[in-house]
Design an enzyme around this catalytic site. Structure first.
Site, PDB file in Angstrom:
ATOM      1  N   TYR A   1      56.202  65.547 -68.491  1.00 45.12           N
ATOM      2  CA  TYR A   1      56.421  63.964 -68.161  1.00 45.12           C
ATOM      3  C   TYR A   1      57.838  64.006 -67.694  1.00 45.12           C
ATOM      4  O   TYR A   1      58.249  63.404 -66.654  1.00 45.12           O
ATOM      5  CB  TYR A   1      55.882  63.097 -68.938  1.00 45.12           C
ATOM      6  CG  TYR A   1      54.498  63.173 -69.050  1.00 45.12           C
ATOM      7  CD1 TYR A   1      53.578  62.916 -68.026  1.00 45.12           C
ATOM      8  CD2 TYR A   1      53.765  63.184 -70.398  1.00 45.12           C
ATOM      9  CE1 TYR A   1      52.427  63.081 -68.100  1.00 45.12           C
ATOM     10  CE2 TYR A   1      52.444  62.956 -70.312  1.00 45.12           C
ATOM     11  CZ  TYR A   1      51.598  62.907 -69.288  1.00 45.12           C
ATOM     12  OH  TYR A   1      50.355  62.812 -69.337  1.00 45.12           O
TER      13      TYR A   1
ATOM     14  N   ASP B   1      31.663  83.361 -78.661  1.00 37.79           N
ATOM     15  CA  ASP B   1      30.507  83.440 -77.907  1.00 37.79           C
ATOM     16  C   ASP B   1      30.357  85.099 -77.499  1.00 37.79           C
ATOM     17  O   ASP B   1      31.466  85.602 -77.388  1.00 37.79           O
ATOM     18  CB  ASP B   1      30.551  82.771 -76.398  1.00 37.79           C
ATOM     19  CG  ASP B   1      30.477  81.389 -76.792  1.00 37.79           C
ATOM     20  OD1 ASP B   1      29.674  80.899 -77.771  1.00 37.79           O
ATOM     21  OD2 ASP B   1      30.685  80.543 -75.801  1.00 37.79           O
TER      22      ASP B   1
END
Length: 435
Positions: free
Chosen positions: A190, A336
C-alpha cells in the site's frame, strides 16, 4: 617439513562493511563466468559467512541460526554447506549500513571519471542455482541457494523497472528501520503503490522485490523490518504464553484456534508446553476446522496447525519452533493427493527456492499422512477430478527437482496416470452419448 600456515580470521565492524561483504561490494574478489548458467560466480571467501557473527551470536542462536566457525568447518567431515548462501539476521544498524554502502557504491560509480550506472548483483533464485542438503546427523534435509549471481540493470529495457523497484523498497525499509517499526508485506504494498504507482501495480511485484533486496543485502526479511504476513492457526494440546501475558490454552479456543503472529521474534519468545504425541499439519482450513470442532486432539493427543493452503513464513517458523521445543513429537502432514498437496508438504519439509536464502532454516522432518496411491481402490470413481494444467505444471516442476524421494516420484507418476485415464473415460462416455 613445512608447517601449514594458519590463516587469521578478522571479523570487521559494520562501519568497515564496504569492500568486504557481498559480491556487490567486493570488486577485488576473483570472478569466473559460468557459461552454462550465464551467471557471474565469485569466490565468496569467509566474510560472507562471518559478517557480524561475533557481535550478534546470541541473537542469531535465538532465531535458530547455525553457528559457523570457519576453521572447524573447513576441516570437519560433517560440514557439507561451504557453498551455502544465506541471509543473515542482523540488527537495524547493520542493515542500514549495508543500504548506505549500496547507495555510496552507486554514487561513486556515477561520479567517477567515466560515469556509469552500476548493476545490482543478486544471488540467483532460479532453480538451477538451488542445491539439496541432506541431513548427515539428523532427519532434516533442505533446499538452499549456492553462490551464483544475476543482475538488475537500469540499462536493459526489460529490467529497468525491476532495478528501480529494488531502490524503492530499500528506501522504504531504511525509513522503517530508522523509525524502529515493522510492517507486513501488505502494508509495504500500500505504501509503495501510493508513493510509486508507476513501478508497483501488484502485491506479487512487491513480494519479488523484497526477495531481490534480501538477495542483494543478504539479510533476512525480518532484519529489513518486514513482518511475515500470516494465515496460520494452531489448536489442540498446547499451552503457550507470550512475555508478560496470560497463558493461552489452545484446546479451548474453538475451531478458529490461536492465530500465528507474523512477528518472528515474538514467536521465538513464546513459552510452550504440551502433552501431545503428534503434531499434525493440515493443508485445508475446512478440514482443520472440522478436526478442531470434533476435538480430534482429545481422541488422539495432538497439536493441529494449518496455513490454510500454501505455507507462509510465519507458520513454517512456528512449526519449526514446535519441532525444536518438542523434538520427540512426529510431524505429520495431512495434504491432498495431488501435486499441489505434495508441493505444500515439500515446502514444510525442505523449504522453497524462492526464499532459499532464509527458508532452509525452518525445514522440518515432516512425514506424509493421508491418501496414497495404494488406497485408490477404496475411493469411488466419481470422487476423482482430473488434474488441471496448473497441477501438471506443479507436477513437472517437482519431478525435475532433485529433492523428491523415489516414493514421492512414484506417487506423482500415479497422479498423472490417473488423470490420463480419467480423461480417456470422459471422452469415451461422450462418444457413447453421441452414438
Amino acid at each position: 617439513m613445512n608447517t601449514p600456515r594458519r590463516e587469521k580470521v578478522i571479523v570487521k565492524r559494520s562501519s568497515e562493511f564496504e569492500d568486504t561483504s557481498n559480491s556487490m561490494y567486493n570488486s577485488g574478489q576473483p570472478t569466473r563466468q559460468d557459461s552454462s548458467s550465464g551467471y557471474s560466480l565469485r569466490s565468496h571467501g569467509r566474510w560472507g559467512i562471518l559478517s557480524s557473527r561475533s557481535n550478534h551470536r546470541d541473537e542469531e542462536s535465538q532465531i535458530g541460526c547455525e553457528s559457523v566457525i570457519p576453521d572447524l568447518c573447513k576441516s570437519s567431515l560433517f560440514y557439507s554447506d561451504q557453498n551455502l548462501c544465506f541471509a543473515e539476521i542482523l540488527p537495524p544498524s547493520e542493515v542500514r549500513a549495508r543500504i548506505e554502502v549500496a547507495v555510496l557504491k552507486f554514487l561513486k560509480n556515477l561520479n567517477s571519471r567515466y560515469p556509469a550506472i552500476s548493476d545490482l548483483s543478486l544471488v540467483s533464485r532460479r532453480s538451477n542455482n538451488s542445491r539439496f542438503r541432506c541431513g548427515l546427523l539428523g532427519d532434516v534435509s533442505s533446499i538452499f541457494l549456492s553462490y551464483a549471481f544475476c543482475t538488475r540493470s537500469l540499462m536493459k529495457g526489460n529490467d529497468a523497472k525491476a532495478f528501480i523497484r529494488v531502490w524503492k523498497v530499500m528506501e522504504l525499509c531504511y525509513q522503517i528501520l530508522i523509525q524502529e517499526k515493522q510492517v507486513t508485506q501488505r502494508e509495504l504494498f500500500y505504501k509503495l503503490i501510493s508513493n510509486s504507482p508507476d513501478y508497483f501495480t501488484s502485491q506479487d511485484q512487491v513480494n519479488r522485490t523484497v526477495q531481490d533486496v534480501i538477495a542483494l543485502l543478504r539479510c533476512s526479511r525480518q532484519s529489513l523490518g518486514i513482518m511475515a504476513s500470516t494465515r496460520g492457526s494452531v489448536v489442540g494440546r498446547l499451552l503457550l504464553q507470550e512475555l508478560n501475558q496470560e497463558v493461552v490454552d489452545c484446546s479451548v479456543l474453538g475451531s478458529a484456534g490461536y492465530a500465528v503472529t507474523g512477528d518472528l521474534s515474538l514467536l521465538q519468545k513464546l513459552d510452550l508446553h504440551s502433552d501431545a504425541r503428534y503434531i499434525i499439519v493440515v493443508e485445508k482450513d475446512a478440514i482443520f476446522q472440522r478436526l478442531a470442532e470434533d476435538r480430534l486432539f482429545d481422541q488422539i493427543p495432538c497439536i493441529l496447525i494449518t496455513a490454510k493452503g500454501y505455507p507462509d513464513m510465519a507458520t513454517r517458523f512456528f512449526l519449526h519452533r514446535l519441532s525444536k521445543s518438542f523434538p520427540d513429537l512426529p510431524i505429520l502432514a495431512l495434504v491432498d493427493w495431488n501435486p499441489a498437496g505434495l508441493a505444500i508438504l515439500c515446502t514444510y519439509k525442505f523449504g522453497s527456492i524462492g526464499m532459499g536464502l532464509e527458508a532452509y532454516r525452518y525445514a522440518c522432518n515432516v512425514k506424509w499422512l493421508g491418501l496414497r496411491g495404494d488406497d485408490l481402490q477404496l475411493i469411488p470413481e466419481h470422487a476423482f477430478i482430473p488434474m488441471k494444467p496448473r497441477d501438471l505444471q506443479v507436477a513437472q516442476s517437482l519431478m525435475s527437482s532433485n529433492m523428491l524421494q523415489d516414493k514421492y516420484q512414484e506417487e506423482l507418476t500415479l497422479m498423472e496416470d490417473c488423470t490420463s485415464q480419467l480423461r480417456l473415460r470422459f471422452k469415451f462416455k461422450l462418444i457413447l452419448q453421441n452414438i
